[in-house]
Scaffold this motif. Structure first.
Motif, PDB file in Angstrom:
ATOM      1  N   ARG A 162      18.176  -8.905  -1.453  1.00  0.00           N
ATOM      2  CA  ARG A 162      17.350  -8.505  -2.599  1.00  0.00           C
ATOM      3  C   ARG A 162      15.930  -8.168  -2.172  1.00  0.00           C
ATOM      4  N   HIS A 163      15.605  -8.449  -0.920  1.00  0.00           N
ATOM      5  CA  HIS A 163      14.267  -8.175  -0.387  1.00  0.00           C
ATOM      6  C   HIS A 163      14.397  -7.603   1.025  1.00  0.00           C
ATOM      7  N   PRO A 164      14.952  -6.384   1.154  1.00  0.00           N
ATOM      8  CA  PRO A 164      15.203  -5.815   2.476  1.00  0.00           C
ATOM      9  C   PRO A 164      14.074  -4.922   3.014  1.00  0.00           C
ATOM     10  N   LEU A 165      12.974  -4.808   2.270  1.00  0.00           N
ATOM     11  CA  LEU A 165      11.894  -3.898   2.649  1.00  0.00           C
ATOM     12  C   LEU A 165      10.807  -4.625   3.439  1.00  0.00           C
ATOM     13  N   VAL A 166      10.226  -3.913   4.392  1.00  0.00           N
ATOM     14  CA  VAL A 166       9.162  -4.465   5.225  1.00  0.00           C
ATOM     15  C   VAL A 166       7.914  -3.595   5.100  1.00  0.00           C
ATOM     16  N   SER A 167       6.781  -4.234   4.852  1.00  0.00           N
ATOM     17  CA  SER A 167       5.486  -3.554   4.824  1.00  0.00           C
ATOM     18  C   SER A 167       4.483  -4.385   5.621  1.00  0.00           C
ATOM     19  N   PHE A 168       3.538  -3.716   6.272  1.00  0.00           N
ATOM     20  CA  PHE A 168       2.484  -4.454   6.978  1.00  0.00           C
ATOM     21  C   PHE A 168       1.270  -3.558   7.183  1.00  0.00           C
ATOM     22  N   PRO A 170     -13.216  -1.046  16.193  1.00  0.00           N
ATOM     23  CA  PRO A 170     -14.018  -0.913  14.970  1.00  0.00           C
ATOM     24  C   PRO A 170     -13.634   0.340  14.197  1.00  0.00           C
ATOM     25  N   SER A 171     -13.892   0.314  12.901  1.00  0.00           N
ATOM     26  CA  SER A 171     -13.683   1.484  12.046  1.00  0.00           C
ATOM     27  C   SER A 171     -14.261   1.196  10.671  1.00  0.00           C
ATOM     28  N   PRO A 172     -14.494   2.242   9.872  1.00  0.00           N
ATOM     29  CA  PRO A 172     -15.019   2.034   8.518  1.00  0.00           C
ATOM     30  C   PRO A 172     -13.996   1.335   7.616  1.00  0.00           C
ATOM     31  N   ASP A 173     -12.783   1.932   7.494  1.00  0.00           N
ATOM     32  CA  ASP A 173     -11.717   1.366   6.666  1.00  0.00           C
ATOM     33  C   ASP A 173     -10.370   1.945   7.110  1.00  0.00           C
ATOM     34  N   TRP A 174     -10.187   2.029   8.421  1.00  0.00           N
ATOM     35  CA  TRP A 174      -8.999   2.671   8.962  1.00  0.00           C
ATOM     36  C   TRP A 174      -7.983   1.628   9.405  1.00  0.00           C
ATOM     37  N   PHE A 175      -6.716   1.981   9.248  1.00  0.00           N
ATOM     38  CA  PHE A 175      -5.654   1.035   9.587  1.00  0.00           C
ATOM     39  C   PHE A 175      -4.379   1.783   9.936  1.00  0.00           C
ATOM     40  N   VAL A 176      -3.422   1.069  10.474  1.00  0.00           N
ATOM     41  CA  VAL A 176      -2.069   1.582  10.647  1.00  0.00           C
ATOM     42  C   VAL A 176      -1.129   0.615   9.933  1.00  0.00           C
ATOM     43  N   GLY A 177       0.072   1.074   9.644  1.00  0.00           N
ATOM     44  CA  GLY A 177       1.012   0.188   8.977  1.00  0.00           C
ATOM     45  C   GLY A 177       2.271   0.901   8.559  1.00  0.00           C
ATOM     46  N   ILE A 178       3.106   0.146   7.854  1.00  0.00           N
ATOM     47  CA  ILE A 178       4.369   0.661   7.317  1.00  0.00           C
ATOM     48  C   ILE A 178       4.432   0.298   5.842  1.00  0.00           C
ATOM     49  N   ASP A 179       4.923   1.232   5.064  1.00  0.00           N
ATOM     50  CA  ASP A 179       5.107   1.009   3.633  1.00  0.00           C
ATOM     51  C   ASP A 179       6.597   1.018   3.293  1.00  0.00           C
ATOM     52  N   SER A 195      12.521   1.733  15.513  1.00  0.00           N
ATOM     53  CA  SER A 195      11.181   1.945  16.053  1.00  0.00           C
ATOM     54  C   SER A 195      10.486   3.041  15.257  1.00  0.00           C
ATOM     55  N   VAL A 196       9.205   2.845  14.994  1.00  0.00           N
ATOM     56  CA  VAL A 196       8.431   3.802  14.200  1.00  0.00           C
ATOM     57  C   VAL A 196       7.094   4.057  14.884  1.00  0.00           C
ATOM     58  N   ASP A 197       6.764   5.334  15.103  1.00  0.00           N
ATOM     59  CA  ASP A 197       5.437   5.703  15.595  1.00  0.00           C
ATOM     60  C   ASP A 197       4.430   5.548  14.459  1.00  0.00           C
ATOM     61  N   LEU A 198       3.257   5.064  14.786  1.00  0.00           N
ATOM     62  CA  LEU A 198       2.237   4.800  13.774  1.00  0.00           C
ATOM     63  C   LEU A 198       1.013   5.688  13.999  1.00  0.00           C
ATOM     64  N   PHE A 199       0.448   6.172  12.884  1.00  0.00           N
ATOM     65  CA  PHE A 199      -0.712   7.038  12.912  1.00  0.00           C
ATOM     66  C   PHE A 199      -1.788   6.453  11.994  1.00  0.00           C
ATOM     67  N   PRO A 200      -3.057   6.802  12.214  1.00  0.00           N
ATOM     68  CA  PRO A 200      -4.137   6.184  11.446  1.00  0.00           C
ATOM     69  C   PRO A 200      -4.185   6.623   9.983  1.00  0.00           C
ATOM     70  N   TYR A 201      -4.572   5.666   9.132  1.00  0.00           N
ATOM     71  CA  TYR A 201      -4.770   5.926   7.704  1.00  0.00           C
ATOM     72  C   TYR A 201      -6.181   5.525   7.307  1.00  0.00           C
ATOM     73  N   TRP A 245       0.850  -1.183   0.000  1.00  0.00           N
ATOM     74  CA  TRP A 245       0.000   0.000   0.000  1.00  0.00           C
ATOM     75  C   TRP A 245       0.888   1.235   0.000  1.00  0.00           C
ATOM     76  N   LYS A 246       0.356   2.348  -0.489  1.00  0.00           N
ATOM     77  CA  LYS A 246       1.097   3.596  -0.506  1.00  0.00           C
ATOM     78  C   LYS A 246       0.165   4.770  -0.226  1.00  0.00           C
ATOM     79  N   LYS A 247       0.659   5.703   0.541  1.00  0.00           N
ATOM     80  CA  LYS A 247      -0.078   6.922   0.806  1.00  0.00           C
ATOM     81  C   LYS A 247      -0.318   7.668  -0.504  1.00  0.00           C
ATOM     82  N   ASN A 248      -1.506   8.206  -0.667  1.00  0.00           N
ATOM     83  CA  ASN A 248      -1.911   8.984  -1.850  1.00  0.00           C
ATOM     84  C   ASN A 248      -2.052   8.141  -3.113  1.00  0.00           C
TER      85      ASN A 248
END
Length: 260
Positions: free
Chosen positions: A135-141, A147-156, A171-177, A74-77
């Motif tokens: 060759r695969h050093p990236l992490v996404s989740f 409950p929520s309509p379609d809200w999530f947190v994660g890393i891209d 360490s990464v702080d997470l905010f809602p998307y 997934w990607k922002k925007n």
């Protein structure tokens, strides 16, 4: 002949160029990490419309992937895939799993899939292990806010490789998307499909700018982190070692909750 020689030379040079940032990783073959997800969604930090029952505030299971720059969960925007939509709206992982597997088969962009158990309250921790490759050093989740309509947190596409070595800890702080697929404003909003679909956007204390928005706190400059993730490299001398759950230090206006 001269033109042909020049063309072949140019093609040879182009094929030797790195493709994406992850191509520059020259670290050891494999690295294993313990990933710890910490929910910080408390009634003290987020008092507005805080879900207390049917269902109470909680987190879905965590679904992630280690991959190259050829794949994006997934990607922002950008528009969410059907798999991300199903996961963000209903917590259903089958379509997203299929998308990940197909990407791995077609362009070999995926190294592995990992998951961690759900958290039955807004505050708490869950963890699992993951493996990355040069060759695969990236992490996404993604983790669904329930409950929520379609809200999530994660890393891209977080890169755990720094040149010739793997990072020991990050360490990464997470905010809602907002996945852009449901137009609900509140945690308990009924299904209301967004037509046409919107892009993935970060939810802030002032956006969406509507008093009904569950995260609308106009007096704040920024929302406190609703969650945090920490990834710690597992030393080779301690295979399979499970790191204990931890309470991480506070940052900015973040509120630390007691975790049993």
């Amino acid at each position: 002949k001269v033109l042909w020689t020049v063309l072949v030379t140019m093609l040879g040079y182009a094929s030797s160029l790195p493709v994406g940032e992850d191509a520059l990783c020259t670290a050891e073959q494999l690295a294993k990490y313990r990933i710890i997800f910490t929910g910080k969604w408390s009634q003290i930090a987020f008092p507005k419309q805080y879900p207390l029952y049917r269902p109470p505030a909680q987190w879905s299971s965590l679904l992630g992937v280690t991959h190259s720059s050829d794949y994006s969960m997934w990607k922002k925007n950008e528009y969410a895939s059907n798999g991300v939509r199903d996961f963000a709206e209903k917590g259903e992982a089958w379509a997203l799993m299929k998308e990940i597997e197909e990407a791995g088969e077609k362009i070999q962009s995926v190294h592995g899939i990992f998951s961690a158990p759900a958290i039955s309250s807004g505050t708490g921790q869950t963890s699992t292990e993951l493996e990355v490759h040069p060759r695969h050093p990236l992490v996404s989740f993604v983790v669904r806010i329930v409950p929520s309509p379609d809200w999530f947190v994660g890393i891209d596409s977080l890169n755990l490789c720094e040149g010739d070595h793997w990072m020991d800890e990050v360490s990464v702080d997470l905010f809602p998307y907002d996945a852009g697929t449901d137009s609900g404003f509140t945690f308990s909003s009924p299904n209301f499909a967004t037509i046409p679909q919107d892009t993935v956007t970060e939810i802030t204390c002032s956006s969406p700018s509507h008093p009904a928005n569950s995260f609308y706190y106009p007096k704040l400059k920024i929302l406190p982190p609703i969650a945090q993730v920490t990834m710690m490299k597992i030393k080779k001398s301690q295979p399979g070692l499970s790191a204990p759950f931890i309470n991480l230090p506070a940052k900015s206006n973040e509120i630390i909750d007691t975790v049993s």
